[in-house]
Write a protein that holds these residues in place. Structure first.
Motif, PDB file in Angstrom:
ATOM      1  N   ILE B  30     -18.456  28.194 -47.661  1.00 35.75           N
ATOM      2  CA  ILE B  30     -17.398  27.769 -48.587  1.00 35.75           C
ATOM      3  C   ILE B  30     -17.123  26.271 -48.441  1.00 35.75           C
ATOM      4  O   ILE B  30     -16.977  25.553 -49.439  1.00 35.75           O
ATOM      5  CB  ILE B  30     -16.123  28.620 -48.363  1.00 35.75           C
ATOM      6  CG1 ILE B  30     -16.360  30.036 -48.906  1.00 35.75           C
ATOM      7  CG2 ILE B  30     -14.903  27.984 -49.018  1.00 35.75           C
ATOM      8  CD1 ILE B  30     -15.217  31.001 -48.667  1.00 35.75           C
ATOM      9  N   SER B  31     -17.067  25.784 -47.195  1.00 34.36           N
ATOM     10  CA  SER B  31     -16.868  24.336 -46.986  1.00 34.36           C
ATOM     11  C   SER B  31     -17.969  23.542 -47.669  1.00 34.36           C
ATOM     12  O   SER B  31     -17.702  22.550 -48.361  1.00 34.36           O
ATOM     13  CB  SER B  31     -16.900  23.990 -45.491  1.00 34.36           C
ATOM     14  OG  SER B  31     -15.976  24.735 -44.783  1.00 34.36           O
ATOM     15  N   LEU B  34     -17.514  23.634 -51.510  1.00 35.24           N
ATOM     16  CA  LEU B  34     -16.375  22.840 -51.992  1.00 35.24           C
ATOM     17  C   LEU B  34     -16.660  21.347 -51.849  1.00 35.24           C
ATOM     18  O   LEU B  34     -16.355  20.555 -52.750  1.00 35.24           O
ATOM     19  CB  LEU B  34     -15.101  23.214 -51.225  1.00 35.24           C
ATOM     20  CG  LEU B  34     -14.513  24.604 -51.521  1.00 35.24           C
ATOM     21  CD1 LEU B  34     -13.393  24.931 -50.534  1.00 35.24           C
ATOM     22  CD2 LEU B  34     -13.985  24.692 -52.952  1.00 35.24           C
ATOM     23  N   GLN B  39     -16.815  25.047 -57.599  1.00 33.93           N
ATOM     24  CA  GLN B  39     -15.655  25.932 -57.587  1.00 33.93           C
ATOM     25  C   GLN B  39     -15.980  27.091 -56.651  1.00 33.93           C
ATOM     26  O   GLN B  39     -17.116  27.566 -56.628  1.00 33.93           O
ATOM     27  CB  GLN B  39     -15.414  26.495 -58.986  1.00 33.93           C
ATOM     28  CG  GLN B  39     -15.140  25.448 -60.042  1.00 33.93           C
ATOM     29  CD  GLN B  39     -13.668  25.322 -60.343  1.00 33.93           C
ATOM     30  OE1 GLN B  39     -12.846  26.106 -59.871  1.00 33.93           O
ATOM     31  NE2 GLN B  39     -13.324  24.312 -61.118  1.00 33.93           N
ATOM     32  N   VAL B  40     -14.998  27.557 -55.888  1.00 35.68           N
ATOM     33  CA  VAL B  40     -15.232  28.693 -54.998  1.00 35.68           C
ATOM     34  C   VAL B  40     -14.220  29.799 -55.275  1.00 35.68           C
ATOM     35  O   VAL B  40     -13.015  29.553 -55.366  1.00 35.68           O
ATOM     36  CB  VAL B  40     -15.160  28.274 -53.514  1.00 35.68           C
ATOM     37  CG1 VAL B  40     -15.216  29.504 -52.603  1.00 35.68           C
ATOM     38  CG2 VAL B  40     -16.307  27.325 -53.180  1.00 35.68           C
ATOM     39  N   THR B  42     -13.211  33.579 -53.686  1.00 34.04           N
ATOM     40  CA  THR B  42     -13.453  34.427 -52.526  1.00 34.04           C
ATOM     41  C   THR B  42     -12.514  35.624 -52.515  1.00 34.04           C
ATOM     42  O   THR B  42     -11.392  35.551 -53.015  1.00 34.04           O
ATOM     43  CB  THR B  42     -13.302  33.626 -51.211  1.00 34.04           C
ATOM     44  OG1 THR B  42     -13.454  34.519 -50.102  1.00 34.04           O
ATOM     45  CG2 THR B  42     -11.942  32.960 -51.102  1.00 34.04           C
ATOM     46  N   VAL B  48      -9.152  33.363 -45.666  1.00 33.92           N
ATOM     47  CA  VAL B  48      -8.074  32.647 -46.356  1.00 33.92           C
ATOM     48  C   VAL B  48      -6.819  32.613 -45.478  1.00 33.92           C
ATOM     49  O   VAL B  48      -6.129  31.594 -45.389  1.00 33.92           O
ATOM     50  CB  VAL B  48      -7.772  33.286 -47.730  1.00 33.92           C
ATOM     51  CG1 VAL B  48      -6.551  32.633 -48.379  1.00 33.92           C
ATOM     52  CG2 VAL B  48      -8.985  33.163 -48.650  1.00 33.92           C
ATOM     53  N   LEU B  55      -9.377  24.645 -45.937  1.00 35.29           N
ATOM     54  CA  LEU B  55     -10.460  24.833 -46.911  1.00 35.29           C
ATOM     55  C   LEU B  55     -10.019  24.395 -48.308  1.00 35.29           C
ATOM     56  O   LEU B  55     -10.778  23.757 -49.041  1.00 35.29           O
ATOM     57  CB  LEU B  55     -10.907  26.304 -46.948  1.00 35.29           C
ATOM     58  CG  LEU B  55     -11.748  26.789 -45.769  1.00 35.29           C
ATOM     59  CD1 LEU B  55     -11.972  28.301 -45.870  1.00 35.29           C
ATOM     60  CD2 LEU B  55     -13.093  26.054 -45.718  1.00 35.29           C
ATOM     61  N   ALA B  56      -8.781  24.737 -48.676  1.00 38.23           N
ATOM     62  CA  ALA B  56      -8.307  24.424 -50.028  1.00 38.23           C
ATOM     63  C   ALA B  56      -8.161  22.925 -50.250  1.00 38.23           C
ATOM     64  O   ALA B  56      -8.078  22.471 -51.394  1.00 38.23           O
ATOM     65  CB  ALA B  56      -6.981  25.141 -50.299  1.00 38.23           C
ATOM     66  N   LEU B  61     -10.146  26.303 -54.587  1.00 40.95           N
ATOM     67  CA  LEU B  61     -10.391  27.581 -53.923  1.00 40.95           C
ATOM     68  C   LEU B  61      -9.522  28.643 -54.593  1.00 40.95           C
ATOM     69  O   LEU B  61      -8.306  28.483 -54.684  1.00 40.95           O
ATOM     70  CB  LEU B  61     -10.031  27.455 -52.440  1.00 40.95           C
ATOM     71  CG  LEU B  61     -10.238  28.688 -51.553  1.00 40.95           C
ATOM     72  CD1 LEU B  61     -11.724  29.011 -51.405  1.00 40.95           C
ATOM     73  CD2 LEU B  61      -9.614  28.467 -50.178  1.00 40.95           C
ATOM     74  N   GLY B 261      -4.574  27.964 -54.445  1.00 44.33           N
ATOM     75  CA  GLY B 261      -5.311  27.085 -53.544  1.00 44.33           C
ATOM     76  C   GLY B 261      -4.597  25.753 -53.355  1.00 44.33           C
ATOM     77  O   GLY B 261      -4.465  25.251 -52.232  1.00 44.33           O
TER      78      GLY B 261
END
Lengths: 288, 288
Positions: B30-31, B34, B39-40, B42, B48, B55-56, B61, B261
């Motif tokens: 995911i990192s 992004l 766009q991710v 999950t 999360v 992450l956001a 996210l 996110g």
């Protein structure tokens, strides 16, 4: 010049919030604002049900507060369930009649229940919008347009109100294990034929709709993939309406697309579909 | 090279959907996505809850499917209730234990209820995530971060699972008018002090949470203006998860801001707040 007209003429205006209700002059004000490039947020179920599709063609129209107040059902149908296929929606969309039915369940006559609702500010002097189910018909038309992506004329939705009910029927229902609720329901069959009506129905006492109390609203949505979802909350009141209106205003400020408005706009060039009543057996037996 | 790494290296990629679960390698994937401007979307509650805020910060996210599947509670807290002040959230966030408690209510032992849930694919071979309430703790952490706008470490949420329950306690509860449910709850006091825990509680048989059946989930939100809202629906299953993931994918394609996110991203530079248990009396008496 009226204050609203003066306000609309101000050049630095970004958005207007319309909470006056009724078709005119709200329709003219909203058209004017959208054509001038303003964002519009409205709580006006009657106007959105009757003219939502053509108005939404003029610009970003947001109307979360128009149905069930702060229950986020408008954006949920247009956006969160945007990838799904909805087969039916059913709900209690009028808190005034739900409160009156509860009072009748406690032994009050229709006249006493109405007088009490009027005293508490729940029902208006002319109670027809509530007790003859015009109000939930407008809300059901909005929800059904969003759920089924077909244009629906609210005046085509069959209505049976609560004027003919009394404590005797409530008591009789209870003895048989039912609670009488004013149920708004709509379904689509084979992706085309739309059924919808509003009428008092005998809801089994252990069903989710049976325990929707007082002026609360509840909406059940059956979606092919998401499954059976139920949303419940206060259906009216200034605070709940303000929460929904402000959420729409924040979306407008952030530039979030007006999903529900865009969906209605796609229906503007279509004719309203034929709507037939669900009839006396489903989703629950008719109570009158 | 692993297929996922090959996929992430493709230059024409717009979005990725992560439904593998667990912290690694999901976090790295995911990192990477992004940081490369993808766009991710999950469904990974564990990730999360633990790493959502940092992450956001890396890009859009979206994680509607991470809590309660197709019940649109993530966007509702971040977006529809964005203008409101939420005081508490409470819910049944784990369908597996809810099904097991129902079986125990019918007379099954804990061991038999677990074996049956495992046979039906509801519980895994190592059932700890469900029966020791790690799974609902992660979900509650996500909801509480969105509701209270504070960073919450899911490992700080006190958990009492269902291992010590049996049909005797269920029967004893029922005789006294209660149903035992695994309740996840969180509240904020004076805009600062956060209480949260997950434990079996004695829910009055006529309360909305008592009639959440089988693998269903339900979430009650108390907001200052919107009032008391309840959301109910299937909490798991591939179809419901797909509906939520696709809704996020459509939002990504439309360029809808990733509200939830963005909200988590604002918490990235803050330390997790202290979380104390709600304790044995509220929102309902503890059952064990």
């Amino acid at each position: 010049m009226r204050p609203a007209v003066q306000l609309l003429a101000q050049p630095q205006l970004d958005a207007i919030v319309e909470v006056m209700g009724g078709i005119e002059p709200a329709s003219t004000y909203i058209s004017t604002a959208l054509q001038a490039g303003r964002q519009v947020i409205t709580a006006n179920k009657q106007l959105v049900a009757a003219q939502g599709p053509p108005l939404a063609c003029l610009g970003p129209l947001r109307f979360e507060a128009s149905v069930a107040s702060a229950i986020p059902i408008v954006e949920t149908l247009a956006d969160a369930l945007g990838a799904d296929r909805i087969g039916s929606i059913m709900g209690i969309l009028n808190g005034t009649t739900n409160s009156m039915l509860a009072a009748m369940g406690g032994g009050a006559s229709y006249a006493d229940a109405l007088a009490d609702a009027q005293r508490r500010g729940l029902a208006e002097a002319d109670p027809s919008a509530d007790v003859d189910a015009h109000d939930p018909a407008a809300k059901l038309a909005i929800l059904a347009m969003l759920a089924f992506r077909r244009r629906i004329d609210p005046s085509q939705i069959a209505r049976v109100g609560i004027r003919d009910l009394g404590p005797g029927q409530m008591e009789d229902g209870r003895r048989r294990g039912f609670v009488i609720k004013l149920i708004a329901a709509a379904a689509i069959h084979d992706g085309a034929r739309i059924e919808a009506d509003i009428r008092p129905r005998l809801v089994p006492a252990d069903a989710p709709m049976a325990r929707v109390h007082g002026a609360m609203n509840a909406i059940a949505v059956d979606a092919e993939y998401a499954g059976s979802l139920i949303f419940e909350g206060p259906g009216a009141g200034p605070d709940a309406a303000a929460s929904a209106v402000l959420a729409d205003l924040i979306r407008a400020a952030k530039g979030v697309p007006a999903s529900a408005g865009s969906l209605l706009a796609t229906l503007a060039d279509t004719s309203p579909v034929t709507v037939v009543p669900l009839g006396p057996t489903a989703p629950y037996p008719a109570a009158s």
